[in-house]
Motif scaffolding. Structure first.
Motif, mmCIF file in Angstrom:
data_model
loop_
_atom_site.group_PDB
_atom_site.id
_atom_site.type_symbol
_atom_site.label_atom_id
_atom_site.label_comp_id
_atom_site.label_asym_id
_atom_site.label_seq_id
_atom_site.Cartn_x
_atom_site.Cartn_y
_atom_site.Cartn_z
ATOM 1 N N MET A 1 0.820 -1.179 0.000
ATOM 2 C CA MET A 1 0.000 0.000 0.000
ATOM 3 C C MET A 1 0.869 1.249 0.000
ATOM 4 O O MET A 1 1.833 1.329 0.722
ATOM 5 N N THR A 2 0.460 2.201 -0.750
ATOM 6 C CA THR A 2 1.215 3.445 -0.796
ATOM 7 C C THR A 2 0.481 4.485 0.032
ATOM 8 O O THR A 2 -0.675 4.303 0.411
ATOM 9 N N ALA A 3 1.125 5.580 0.260
ATOM 10 C CA ALA A 3 0.544 6.649 1.075
ATOM 11 C C ALA A 3 -0.679 7.244 0.392
ATOM 12 O O ALA A 3 -1.610 7.670 1.057
ATOM 13 N N GLY A 4 -0.737 7.243 -0.946
ATOM 14 C CA GLY A 4 -1.861 7.807 -1.683
ATOM 15 C C GLY A 4 -3.123 6.977 -1.514
ATOM 16 O O GLY A 4 -4.229 7.482 -1.631
ATOM 17 N N ASP A 5 -3.017 5.671 -1.247
ATOM 18 C CA ASP A 5 -4.185 4.807 -1.108
ATOM 19 C C ASP A 5 -4.902 5.004 0.217
ATOM 20 O O ASP A 5 -6.093 4.747 0.321
ATOM 21 N N THR A 6 -4.220 5.436 1.237
ATOM 22 C CA THR A 6 -4.828 5.569 2.551
ATOM 23 C C THR A 6 -5.448 6.932 2.791
ATOM 24 O O THR A 6 -6.230 7.088 3.714
ATOM 25 N N GLU A 7 -5.119 7.908 1.977
ATOM 26 C CA GLU A 7 -5.667 9.233 2.171
ATOM 27 C C GLU A 7 -7.091 9.293 1.610
ATOM 28 O O GLU A 7 -7.388 8.688 0.587
ATOM 29 N N PRO A 8 -7.980 10.018 2.267
ATOM 30 C CA PRO A 8 -9.346 10.124 1.766
ATOM 31 C C PRO A 8 -9.380 10.889 0.438
ATOM 32 O O PRO A 8 -8.581 11.780 0.207
ATOM 33 N N ARG A 9 -10.326 10.516 -0.413
ATOM 34 C CA ARG A 9 -10.443 11.172 -1.717
ATOM 35 C C ARG A 9 -11.031 12.574 -1.571
ATOM 36 O O ARG A 9 -10.731 13.466 -2.336
ATOM 37 N N GLN A 10 -11.944 12.741 -0.610
ATOM 38 C CA GLN A 10 -12.557 14.045 -0.366
ATOM 39 C C GLN A 10 -12.315 14.436 1.083
ATOM 40 O O GLN A 10 -12.282 13.591 1.967
ATOM 41 N N THR A 11 -12.235 15.714 1.281
ATOM 42 C CA THR A 11 -12.078 16.186 2.653
ATOM 43 C C THR A 11 -13.460 16.215 3.309
ATOM 44 O O THR A 11 -14.496 16.127 2.636
ATOM 45 N N ALA A 12 -13.474 16.358 4.610
ATOM 46 C CA ALA A 12 -14.738 16.421 5.345
ATOM 47 C C ALA A 12 -15.568 17.626 4.891
ATOM 48 O O ALA A 12 -16.792 17.538 4.772
ATOM 49 N N ALA A 13 -14.914 18.734 4.592
ATOM 50 C CA ALA A 13 -15.623 19.938 4.141
ATOM 51 C C ALA A 13 -16.274 19.706 2.777
ATOM 52 O O ALA A 13 -17.399 20.153 2.516
ATOM 53 N N GLU A 14 -15.571 18.990 1.885
ATOM 54 C CA GLU A 14 -16.138 18.694 0.568
ATOM 55 C C GLU A 14 -17.334 17.755 0.681
ATOM 56 O O GLU A 14 -18.345 17.937 -0.004
ATOM 57 N N ILE A 15 -17.226 16.777 1.540
ATOM 58 C CA ILE A 15 -18.339 15.852 1.756
ATOM 59 C C ILE A 15 -19.533 16.593 2.333
ATOM 60 O O ILE A 15 -20.666 16.407 1.892
ATOM 61 N N GLN A 16 -19.282 17.468 3.314
ATOM 62 C CA GLN A 16 -20.375 18.238 3.908
ATOM 63 C C GLN A 16 -21.021 19.158 2.876
ATOM 64 O O GLN A 16 -22.239 19.295 2.825
ATOM 65 N N ALA A 17 -20.224 19.757 2.007
ATOM 66 C CA ALA A 17 -20.762 20.632 0.962
ATOM 67 C C ALA A 17 -21.632 19.824 -0.008
ATOM 68 O O ALA A 17 -22.695 20.281 -0.437
ATOM 69 N N GLU A 18 -21.194 18.613 -0.354
ATOM 70 C CA GLU A 18 -21.977 17.758 -1.242
ATOM 71 C C GLU A 18 -23.294 17.340 -0.577
ATOM 72 O O GLU A 18 -24.353 17.346 -1.216
ATOM 73 N N ILE A 19 -23.246 17.027 0.692
ATOM 74 C CA ILE A 19 -24.465 16.677 1.432
ATOM 75 C C ILE A 19 -25.425 17.862 1.452
ATOM 76 O O ILE A 19 -26.634 17.704 1.223
ATOM 77 N N ASP A 20 -24.899 19.053 1.695
ATOM 78 C CA ASP A 20 -25.736 20.252 1.714
ATOM 79 C C ASP A 20 -26.394 20.492 0.352
ATOM 80 O O ASP A 20 -27.578 20.827 0.271
#
Length: 132
Positions: A1-20
């Protein structure tokens, strides 16, 4: 596994904006459905449908009474050209007709209903007149 695989694709702010955004879109959709589901709006749409069908049936019935194989589709007034001298009655009505195929069942039901009402009315009038 590389470091890029463990990082989330979206930040919490982006997810919250999409939910809104989705919540707003859902709220707008629910508002639109609420407007369409109002009894007054439903009744208005149904009355418009009945008027449209009634006009068509009336035209069919009129064509039956008058005869001929065509039904009036549309009529509109044609005004004389600008600058011409207009005498009384120079306006012309242009009417579009459509060839009539088989009668729709609504026209037959309407004709039977009208016939029944006329017969019952005549009989009631005759009975009432006889009693006097």
């Amino acid at each position: 596994m590389t470091a890029g695989d463990t990082e989330p694709r979206q930040t919490a702010a982006e997810i919250q904006a999409e939910i809104d955004r989705e919540q707003r879109r859902l709220a707008e959709t629910l508002d639109e459905l609420g407007v369409q589901a109002r009894p007054a709006n439903i009744a208005r749409r149904q009355v418009a449908k009945v008027k449209e069908r009634g006009t068509r049936i009336l035209d069919e019935a009129r064509a039956l009474v008058v005869g001929g194989g065509a039904v009036r589709v549309e009529s509109h007034l044609v005004h004389p050209e600008e600058g011409s001298i207009v005498l009384r009655g120079d306006d012309k009505v242009v009417t579009t007709y459509q060839s009539r195929g088989r009668l729709p069942p609504e026209a037959l039901i309407l004709a039977a209903g009208v016939g029944t009402v006329v017969v019952v009315g005549v009989v009631a009038w005759a009975v009432r007149r006889k009693r006097k």
